[in-house]
Design a protein around this motif. Structure first.
Motif, PDB file in Angstrom:
ATOM      1  N   ARG A   9     -14.973 -20.016 -27.750  1.00 31.78           N
ATOM      2  CA  ARG A   9     -13.516 -20.188 -27.683  1.00 31.78           C
ATOM      3  C   ARG A   9     -12.833 -18.871 -27.308  1.00 31.78           C
ATOM      4  NH1 ARG A   9     -14.373 -24.170 -31.652  1.00 31.78           N
ATOM      5  NH2 ARG A   9     -14.390 -22.712 -33.384  1.00 31.78           N
ATOM      6  N   GLN A  10     -13.257 -17.776 -27.904  1.00 33.11           N
ATOM      7  CA  GLN A  10     -12.645 -16.482 -27.602  1.00 33.11           C
ATOM      8  C   GLN A  10     -12.891 -16.082 -26.149  1.00 33.11           C
ATOM      9  OE1 GLN A  10     -10.457 -14.754 -29.436  1.00 33.11           O
ATOM     10  NE2 GLN A  10     -10.598 -16.526 -30.793  1.00 33.11           N
ATOM     11  N   GLY A  11     -14.066 -16.326 -25.651  1.00 32.23           N
ATOM     12  CA  GLY A  11     -14.355 -16.037 -24.248  1.00 32.23           C
ATOM     13  C   GLY A  11     -13.533 -16.895 -23.302  1.00 32.23           C
ATOM     14  N   MET A  12     -13.413 -18.173 -23.614  1.00 29.61           N
ATOM     15  CA  MET A  12     -12.667 -19.088 -22.743  1.00 29.61           C
ATOM     16  C   MET A  12     -11.169 -18.791 -22.738  1.00 29.61           C
ATOM     17  SD  MET A  12     -14.848 -20.817 -21.124  1.00 29.61           S
ATOM     18  CE  MET A  12     -13.771 -21.985 -20.324  1.00 29.61           C
ATOM     19  N   ARG A  13     -10.657 -18.174 -23.785  1.00 29.19           N
ATOM     20  CA  ARG A  13      -9.241 -17.791 -23.813  1.00 29.19           C
ATOM     21  C   ARG A  13      -8.904 -16.841 -22.670  1.00 29.19           C
ATOM     22  NH1 ARG A  13      -6.110 -17.973 -28.789  1.00 29.19           N
ATOM     23  NH2 ARG A  13      -5.095 -16.102 -28.002  1.00 29.19           N
ATOM     24  N   ARG A  14      -9.899 -16.096 -22.196  1.00 28.07           N
ATOM     25  CA  ARG A  14      -9.684 -15.130 -21.115  1.00 28.07           C
ATOM     26  C   ARG A  14      -9.737 -15.761 -19.733  1.00 28.07           C
ATOM     27  NH1 ARG A  14      -7.057 -11.224 -22.318  1.00 28.07           N
ATOM     28  NH2 ARG A  14      -8.033  -9.934 -20.785  1.00 28.07           N
ATOM     29  N   LEU A  15     -10.089 -17.034 -19.675  1.00 25.44           N
ATOM     30  CA  LEU A  15     -10.132 -17.765 -18.406  1.00 25.44           C
ATOM     31  C   LEU A  15      -8.783 -18.434 -18.195  1.00 25.44           C
ATOM     32  CD1 LEU A  15     -11.737 -18.850 -15.976  1.00 25.44           C
ATOM     33  CD2 LEU A  15     -12.462 -20.737 -17.434  1.00 25.44           C
ATOM     34  N   GLY A  16      -7.935 -17.784 -17.409  1.00 27.08           N
ATOM     35  CA  GLY A  16      -6.603 -18.334 -17.143  1.00 27.08           C
ATOM     36  C   GLY A  16      -6.702 -19.607 -16.323  1.00 27.08           C
ATOM     37  N   GLY A  17      -5.719 -20.489 -16.521  1.00 22.16           N
ATOM     38  CA  GLY A  17      -5.744 -21.737 -15.782  1.00 22.16           C
ATOM     39  C   GLY A  17      -4.361 -22.288 -15.522  1.00 22.16           C
ATOM     40  N   ALA A  18      -4.271 -23.101 -14.472  1.00 20.54           N
ATOM     41  CA  ALA A  18      -3.043 -23.830 -14.178  1.00 20.54           C
ATOM     42  C   ALA A  18      -2.825 -24.860 -15.276  1.00 20.54           C
ATOM     43  CB  ALA A  18      -3.160 -24.514 -12.820  1.00 20.54           C
ATOM     44  N   VAL A  19      -1.565 -25.077 -15.635  1.00 19.17           N
ATOM     45  CA  VAL A  19      -1.232 -26.037 -16.675  1.00 19.17           C
ATOM     46  C   VAL A  19      -0.811 -27.349 -16.023  1.00 19.17           C
ATOM     47  CG1 VAL A  19       0.237 -26.513 -18.669  1.00 19.17           C
ATOM     48  CG2 VAL A  19      -0.535 -24.168 -18.209  1.00 19.17           C
ATOM     49  N   ASN A  20      -1.408 -28.423 -16.523  1.00 17.24           N
ATOM     50  CA  ASN A  20      -1.164 -29.764 -15.990  1.00 17.24           C
ATOM     51  C   ASN A  20      -0.865 -30.717 -17.131  1.00 17.24           C
ATOM     52  OD1 ASN A  20      -2.516 -29.205 -13.181  1.00 17.24           O
ATOM     53  ND2 ASN A  20      -3.975 -28.540 -14.722  1.00 17.24           N
ATOM     54  N   ILE A  21      -0.123 -31.766 -16.833  1.00 17.32           N
ATOM     55  CA  ILE A  21      -0.019 -32.885 -17.762  1.00 17.32           C
ATOM     56  C   ILE A  21      -0.828 -34.015 -17.142  1.00 17.32           C
ATOM     57  CG2 ILE A  21       1.458 -34.601 -18.855  1.00 17.32           C
ATOM     58  CD1 ILE A  21       3.636 -32.490 -19.010  1.00 17.32           C
ATOM     59  N   VAL A  22      -1.872 -34.414 -17.854  1.00 16.18           N
ATOM     60  CA  VAL A  22      -2.720 -35.520 -17.425  1.00 16.18           C
ATOM     61  C   VAL A  22      -2.190 -36.769 -18.106  1.00 16.18           C
ATOM     62  CG1 VAL A  22      -5.059 -36.472 -17.465  1.00 16.18           C
ATOM     63  CG2 VAL A  22      -4.712 -34.018 -17.094  1.00 16.18           C
ATOM     64  N   THR A  23      -1.881 -37.781 -17.312  1.00 12.99           N
ATOM     65  CA  THR A  23      -1.313 -39.015 -17.850  1.00 12.99           C
ATOM     66  C   THR A  23      -2.174 -40.204 -17.444  1.00 12.99           C
ATOM     67  OG1 THR A  23       0.102 -39.320 -15.904  1.00 12.99           O
ATOM     68  CG2 THR A  23       1.051 -38.120 -17.785  1.00 12.99           C
ATOM     69  N   ALA A  24      -1.963 -41.307 -18.152  1.00 15.48           N
ATOM     70  CA  ALA A  24      -2.712 -42.533 -17.874  1.00 15.48           C
ATOM     71  C   ALA A  24      -1.871 -43.713 -18.320  1.00 15.48           C
ATOM     72  CB  ALA A  24      -4.046 -42.522 -18.621  1.00 15.48           C
ATOM     73  N   ALA A  25      -2.224 -44.889 -17.813  1.00 14.99           N
ATOM     74  CA  ALA A  25      -1.535 -46.116 -18.211  1.00 14.99           C
ATOM     75  C   ALA A  25      -2.547 -47.230 -18.391  1.00 14.99           C
ATOM     76  CB  ALA A  25      -0.509 -46.519 -17.163  1.00 14.99           C
ATOM     77  N   ASP A  26      -2.263 -48.062 -19.372  1.00 18.31           N
ATOM     78  CA  ASP A  26      -2.994 -49.310 -19.586  1.00 18.31           C
ATOM     79  C   ASP A  26      -1.919 -50.378 -19.723  1.00 18.31           C
ATOM     80  OD1 ASP A  26      -4.844 -51.293 -20.130  1.00 18.31           O
ATOM     81  OD2 ASP A  26      -5.085 -50.709 -22.220  1.00 18.31           O
ATOM     82  N   GLY A  27      -1.597 -51.019 -18.612  1.00 16.05           N
ATOM     83  CA  GLY A  27      -0.464 -51.928 -18.598  1.00 16.05           C
ATOM     84  C   GLY A  27       0.812 -51.128 -18.794  1.00 16.05           C
ATOM     85  N   ASP A  28       1.608 -51.515 -19.795  1.00 22.73           N
ATOM     86  CA  ASP A  28       2.868 -50.826 -20.076  1.00 22.73           C
ATOM     87  C   ASP A  28       2.708 -49.656 -21.047  1.00 22.73           C
ATOM     88  OD1 ASP A  28       4.217 -52.573 -18.444  1.00 22.73           O
ATOM     89  OD2 ASP A  28       4.751 -53.936 -20.074  1.00 22.73           O
ATOM     90  N   VAL A  29       1.510 -49.375 -21.500  1.00 22.66           N
ATOM     91  CA  VAL A  29       1.271 -48.298 -22.461  1.00 22.66           C
ATOM     92  C   VAL A  29       0.917 -47.020 -21.700  1.00 22.66           C
ATOM     93  CG1 VAL A  29      -0.116 -47.519 -24.409  1.00 22.66           C
ATOM     94  CG2 VAL A  29       0.471 -49.944 -24.179  1.00 22.66           C
TER      95      VAL A  29
END
Length: 166
Positions: A9-29
Motif C-alpha cells: 500500500r505504501q509503495g502504491m501511494r507513490r504511483l500517481g494516477g488519473a482520477v475517474n468515476i466508474v459507473t454502471a447500471a442494471d436497469g434503473d439502478v
C-alpha cells in the motif's frame, strides 16, 4: 520474505494516477465509485479495463447489468471524486444527487462535463483477489474536445493536477 500488505500500500501511494468515476447500471439502478486503476487495453477492438473492489455495491451492478462507464475527471471535480470515494459522508445511494448525469447508450451513467466518458459493455470480469478486473468493449466515446481542462490526479494521499513542462 514476501512483501506485506502495508508495504505494498505504501509503495502504491507513490504511483500517481488519473482520477475517474466508474459507473454502471442494471436497469434503473445506478452505482459508481472513484477509481485510479483504469487503463486502455486495446485499440482494435477498442477496450479498457477497470479494477473494482468486489465488496462494494458497484461491483454487483457491473456484474448484473454488464455495463460500465469511465468518466475521466478534471480538477474541478475533486468534490465529486470524494463523494464517489465515500469520503464525503453521503450514503452510496445518494452519490448521483450531485453532478450533471445522463444515460449513455448502454444505460450506464455519464457525467456530462467529464473530460472524456467511455461507455462500455462488459466483455469479461476476472477475479483478482479483493478486486475484479473488468474488461469493457467501448461502444461510445464522449469528449469535451472544445474545452481545455486540467485532469484530476491522485498521489501519496493527495489530490493534484498536471501542467505542461514546457
Amino acid at each position: 520474505m514476501p512483501v506485506s500488505a502495508e508495504e505494498f500500500r505504501q509503495g502504491m501511494r507513490r504511483l500517481g494516477g488519473a482520477v475517474n468515476i466508474v459507473t454502471a447500471a442494471d436497469g434503473d439502478v445506478w452505482a459508481g465509485l472513484t477509481a485510479t486503476a483504469v487503463t486502455s487495453l486495446s485499440a482494435e477492438p477498442p477496450r479498457l479495463l477497470a479494477c473494482i473492489n468486489r465488496q462494494g455495491g458497484t461491483y454487483d451492478i457491473v456484474s448484473r447489468g454488464r455495463t460500465l462507464a469511465v468518466n475521466v475527471l478534471g480538477s474541478a471535480h475533486k468534490d465529486l471524486a470524494m463523494r464517489f470515494a465515500g469520503l464525503s459522508g453521503e450514503p452510496e445511494t445518494e452519490r448521483f444527487s450531485d453532478g450533471d448525469w445522463e444515460t449513455a447508450v448502454t444505460g450506464a451513467p455519464l457525467l456530462r462535463d467529464a473530460l472524456v466518458g467511455f461507455d462500455c459493455r462488459v466483455e469479461s470480469i476476472l477475479d483478482a483477489g479483493s478486486h475484479a478486473i473488468v474488461i469493457g468493449n467501448i461502444e461510445a466515446v464522449r469528449s469535451l474536445s472544445d474545452q481545455v481542462a486540467a485532469p484530476l490526479c491522485y498521489m501519496d494521499g493527495k489530490w493534484a493536477t498536471l501542467a505542461p513542462l514546457g
